[in-house]
Design an enzyme around this catalytic site. Structure first.
Site, mmCIF file in Angstrom:
data_model
loop_
_atom_site.group_PDB
_atom_site.id
_atom_site.type_symbol
_atom_site.label_atom_id
_atom_site.label_comp_id
_atom_site.label_asym_id
_atom_site.label_seq_id
_atom_site.Cartn_x
_atom_site.Cartn_y
_atom_site.Cartn_z
ATOM 1 C CB CYS A 77 -0.912 -0.023 1.206
ATOM 2 S SG CYS A 77 0.009 -0.139 2.749
ATOM 3 C CG MET A 78 0.981 5.916 -0.812
ATOM 4 S SD MET A 78 2.134 5.285 -2.048
ATOM 5 C CE MET A 78 1.858 6.394 -3.341
#
Length: 104
Positions: free
Chosen positions: A7-8
């Site tokens: 994910c970020m």
């Protein structure tokens, strides 16, 4: 099986990770599922069998697909609706299908 969620930053993906862990069957209890920020992928990827990326970084899928052979791990992006709803069971099925394709 060991599943890497990318994910970020990790906040919302940690929630999805917990939903996936809660959906593990008795036979799957030894599976390892971890969420890591995308920028840590090179440091952790060797410990995992499959990679699932969150919808917030789906734009990186093409870049990752080019690296898939290099890293030797199957990968795919999680459907936005499954991610948003925290559908752990469906995401586990997606990871299993990726793994099964790799081992064929």
């Amino acid at each position: 099986m060991n599943i890497l969620l990318m994910c970020m930053a990790g906040a919302s993906t940690s929630l999805v990770m917990n939903k996936m862990k809660a959906a593990l069957s008795e036979e799957q209890k030894d599976w390892k599922i971890e969420a890591h920020p995308f920028d840590q992928m090179d440091e952790v990827v060797e410990r995992f069998d499959v990679i699932l990326i969150g919808p917030q970084i789906a734009y990186k899928k093409k870049e990752l697909m080019r690296k898939e052979e290099e890293i030797g791990k199957p990968l795919d992006s999680i459907a936005p609706v499954d991610y948003a709803m925290g559908n752990g069971a469906k995401i586990l099925k997606q990871a299993q299908a990726l793994y099964d394709r790799k081992t064929e």
